[in-house]
Design a protein around this motif. Structure first.
Motif, PDB file in Angstrom:
ATOM      1  N   GLY A 317       0.797  -1.225   0.000  1.00  0.00           N
ATOM      2  CA  GLY A 317       0.000   0.000   0.000  1.00  0.00           C
ATOM      3  C   GLY A 317       0.825   1.267   0.000  1.00  0.00           C
ATOM      4  O   GLY A 317       0.277   2.355  -0.194  1.00  0.00           O
ATOM      5  N   LYS A 318       2.131   1.183   0.232  1.00  0.00           N
ATOM      6  CA  LYS A 318       2.989   2.367   0.270  1.00  0.00           C
ATOM      7  C   LYS A 318       4.293   2.032  -0.432  1.00  0.00           C
ATOM      8  O   LYS A 318       5.187   1.423   0.168  1.00  0.00           O
ATOM      9  CB  LYS A 318       3.237   2.807   1.713  1.00  0.00           C
ATOM     10  CG  LYS A 318       4.010   4.114   1.839  1.00  0.00           C
ATOM     11  CD  LYS A 318       4.107   4.532   3.293  1.00  0.00           C
ATOM     12  CE  LYS A 318       4.942   5.791   3.462  1.00  0.00           C
ATOM     13  NZ  LYS A 318       4.345   6.937   2.765  1.00  0.00           N
ATOM     14  N   ALA A 319       4.388   2.414  -1.669  1.00  0.00           N
ATOM     15  CA  ALA A 319       5.577   2.086  -2.459  1.00  0.00           C
ATOM     16  C   ALA A 319       6.813   2.751  -1.859  1.00  0.00           C
ATOM     17  O   ALA A 319       6.774   3.904  -1.437  1.00  0.00           O
ATOM     18  CB  ALA A 319       5.384   2.549  -3.897  1.00  0.00           C
ATOM     19  N   GLY A 320       7.902   1.992  -1.800  1.00  0.00           N
ATOM     20  CA  GLY A 320       9.154   2.521  -1.282  1.00  0.00           C
ATOM     21  C   GLY A 320       9.342   2.344   0.206  1.00  0.00           C
ATOM     22  O   GLY A 320      10.422   2.644   0.726  1.00  0.00           O
ATOM     23  N   PHE A 321       8.297   1.849   0.911  1.00  0.00           N
ATOM     24  CA  PHE A 321       8.438   1.610   2.348  1.00  0.00           C
ATOM     25  C   PHE A 321       8.613   0.105   2.566  1.00  0.00           C
ATOM     26  O   PHE A 321       7.778  -0.699   2.154  1.00  0.00           O
ATOM     27  CB  PHE A 321       7.228   2.106   3.121  1.00  0.00           C
ATOM     28  CG  PHE A 321       7.327   1.877   4.608  1.00  0.00           C
ATOM     29  CD1 PHE A 321       8.083   2.722   5.396  1.00  0.00           C
ATOM     30  CD2 PHE A 321       6.681   0.800   5.216  1.00  0.00           C
ATOM     31  CE1 PHE A 321       8.198   2.519   6.757  1.00  0.00           C
ATOM     32  CE2 PHE A 321       6.792   0.589   6.575  1.00  0.00           C
ATOM     33  CZ  PHE A 321       7.553   1.447   7.342  1.00  0.00           C
ATOM     34  N   TYR A 322       9.710  -0.256   3.233  1.00  0.00           N
ATOM     35  CA  TYR A 322      10.026  -1.658   3.488  1.00  0.00           C
ATOM     36  C   TYR A 322       9.869  -1.953   4.980  1.00  0.00           C
ATOM     37  O   TYR A 322      10.197  -1.124   5.829  1.00  0.00           O
ATOM     38  CB  TYR A 322      11.446  -1.984   3.045  1.00  0.00           C
ATOM     39  CG  TYR A 322      11.644  -1.889   1.545  1.00  0.00           C
ATOM     40  CD1 TYR A 322      11.525  -3.016   0.737  1.00  0.00           C
ATOM     41  CD2 TYR A 322      11.942  -0.671   0.949  1.00  0.00           C
ATOM     42  CE1 TYR A 322      11.706  -2.929  -0.641  1.00  0.00           C
ATOM     43  CE2 TYR A 322      12.113  -0.570  -0.430  1.00  0.00           C
ATOM     44  CZ  TYR A 322      11.993  -1.699  -1.221  1.00  0.00           C
ATOM     45  OH  TYR A 322      12.161  -1.608  -2.565  1.00  0.00           O
ATOM     46  N   PHE A 323       9.368  -3.136   5.267  1.00  0.00           N
ATOM     47  CA  PHE A 323       9.251  -3.581   6.648  1.00  0.00           C
ATOM     48  C   PHE A 323       9.603  -5.061   6.715  1.00  0.00           C
ATOM     49  O   PHE A 323       9.848  -5.703   5.692  1.00  0.00           O
ATOM     50  CB  PHE A 323       7.842  -3.326   7.186  1.00  0.00           C
ATOM     51  CG  PHE A 323       6.750  -4.141   6.508  1.00  0.00           C
ATOM     52  CD1 PHE A 323       6.235  -5.268   7.117  1.00  0.00           C
ATOM     53  CD2 PHE A 323       6.247  -3.760   5.272  1.00  0.00           C
ATOM     54  CE1 PHE A 323       5.242  -6.017   6.509  1.00  0.00           C
ATOM     55  CE2 PHE A 323       5.255  -4.498   4.652  1.00  0.00           C
ATOM     56  CZ  PHE A 323       4.748  -5.629   5.260  1.00  0.00           C
ATOM     57  N   TRP A 324       9.650  -5.587   7.930  1.00  0.00           N
ATOM     58  CA  TRP A 324      10.099  -6.961   8.140  1.00  0.00           C
ATOM     59  C   TRP A 324       8.939  -7.815   8.617  1.00  0.00           C
ATOM     60  O   TRP A 324       8.146  -7.391   9.456  1.00  0.00           O
ATOM     61  CB  TRP A 324      11.235  -6.995   9.160  1.00  0.00           C
ATOM     62  CG  TRP A 324      12.428  -6.233   8.692  1.00  0.00           C
ATOM     63  CD1 TRP A 324      12.619  -4.892   8.779  1.00  0.00           C
ATOM     64  CD2 TRP A 324      13.572  -6.763   8.038  1.00  0.00           C
ATOM     65  NE1 TRP A 324      13.817  -4.536   8.227  1.00  0.00           N
ATOM     66  CE2 TRP A 324      14.434  -5.672   7.755  1.00  0.00           C
ATOM     67  CE3 TRP A 324      13.982  -8.033   7.673  1.00  0.00           C
ATOM     68  CZ2 TRP A 324      15.653  -5.821   7.130  1.00  0.00           C
ATOM     69  CZ3 TRP A 324      15.202  -8.199   7.050  1.00  0.00           C
ATOM     70  CH2 TRP A 324      16.026  -7.104   6.779  1.00  0.00           C
TER      71      TRP A 324
END
Length: 347
Positions: A317-324
């Motif tokens: 839903g949010k391009a460019g945001f990475y999470f684990w």
């Protein structure tokens, strides 16, 4: 001038100079030096004038200073000050006269803010704001408390062992800013000249650590023991930093390597609250306290990452945001995106 036999709306009426605000401490509950809220009529008068000028209700002035309204009105007439006599709020969380009396007594006796807040069933910030609104005298700040030779030796010994400032502050009963100011005052004069004044110059961790957070505004510095040579910095107007993808990735590496939050904060020269908050947005897993380390070993990153079976994933839903998240049945949308207005509106 003031007859202490006048009636007061509170149980402990009249004699402000008779022992209520004397220099005796409340046993076992005070961590600050007591302050005077009126040992003589001149001090009482000065406090009444200050509180009346701030627009404090006359009933609350009487509750805070333990004097009668007749005494307050006499002072107001002499000084030509108007008194606020509006009706007090009657809501469940409104400050009652008894609450104000307890706050004033505990504050004068030097009790800690957290202890006062717990006693009154309120937050520390609420107690701090009410103290300021009432115009009660401020206490001496942590930085102004006398430093003994033993305190200085303890501080330097902890720093040589690379213990974080927040942990030292908790052990010594002082604020982090107080420790920072003390360390700055202890450094040789030549050291301050070694720090470049040009804000475009990237500071080393050793140089940046000798500056207070306010002095690091608009500056950039290297993260200690960073395998990638990470450089971070504060904005010009506040002690805040914008988290880049590189910063988030290194934070995740240190998290999976089981470095403790306060140790990460010390290496980044940020607060541990900032580290914990950012770790939550990145969905980093919880760890056992007994497994946490003060040092960062990059080799442990891959070991624990594979053991926990976590992967780095881009938010749908949010391009460019990475999470684990976990490799199997893991999340596809980050918590950060779920809390956006777009997600809540259902668009």
């Amino acid at each position: 001038m003031f007859a202490h036999t006048l009636c007061s709306p509170l149980p402990a009426s009249g004699v402000v100079a008779g022992g209520l605000f004397q220099s005796s401490l409340v046993e076992g509950s005070s961590t600050h030096s007591p302050i005077s809220l009126g040992k003589n009529p001149e001090e009482i008068k000065a406090l009444v004038v200050t509180m009346a000028t701030k627009g404090v209700n006359v009933a609350r002035i009487a509750a805070a200073l333990f004097i009668s309204r007749l005494e307050i009105e006499a002072i107001a007439r002499e000084e030509g000050l108007p008194l606020k006599r509006t009706a007090l709020r009657n809501s469940p969380r409104a400050w009652s006269l008894l609450d104000i009396s307890r706050l004033s007594r505990a504050w004068a006796n030097g009790e800690d803010l957290s202890a006062i807040a717990k006693r009154l069933d309120r937050t520390v910030m609420a107690v701090r704001k009410k103290r300021a609104a009432l115009g009660l005298p401020a206490r001496e700040r942590y930085a102004e408390v006398v430093w003994t030779d033993a305190d200085v030796a303890t501080l330097l010994a902890h720093r040589e062992r690379r213990i974080g400032l927040q942990r030292i502050a908790k052990q010594m009963g002082r604020s982090v800013r107080s420790l920072q100011r003390k360390l700055v005052s202890l450094r040789p004069a030549a050291d301050s000249l070694a720090i470049p004044t040009d804000p475009s110059v990237v500071l080393t961790w050793e140089q940046a650590s000798r500056l207070t957070p306010e002095e690091r505004r608009g500056r950039r510095w290297q993260v200690r023991n960073s395998p990638t040579g990470l450089v971070i910095g504060f904005s010009r107007n506040a002690c805040t930093t914008r988290w880049s993808v590189e910063m988030q990735h290194e934070l995740a590496m240190r998290h999976f390597a089981h470095q403790s939050p306060d140790a990460v904060a010390e290496d980044f020269l940020l607060t541990d609250r900032t580290i914990v908050s950012q770790s939550g947005w990145l969905h980093l897993p919880r760890r056992s306290k007994k497994d946490m380390r003060n040092t960062f070993d990059p080799d442990l990153y891959e070991v624990y990452l594979n053991k926990m079976d976590y992967v780095r994933r881009e938010c749908l839903g949010k391009a460019g945001f990475y999470f684990w998240t976990t490799r199997r049945n893991g999340r596809r949308i980050s918590r950060l995106h779920q809390q956006t207005a777009v997600m809540r509106s259902g668009d």
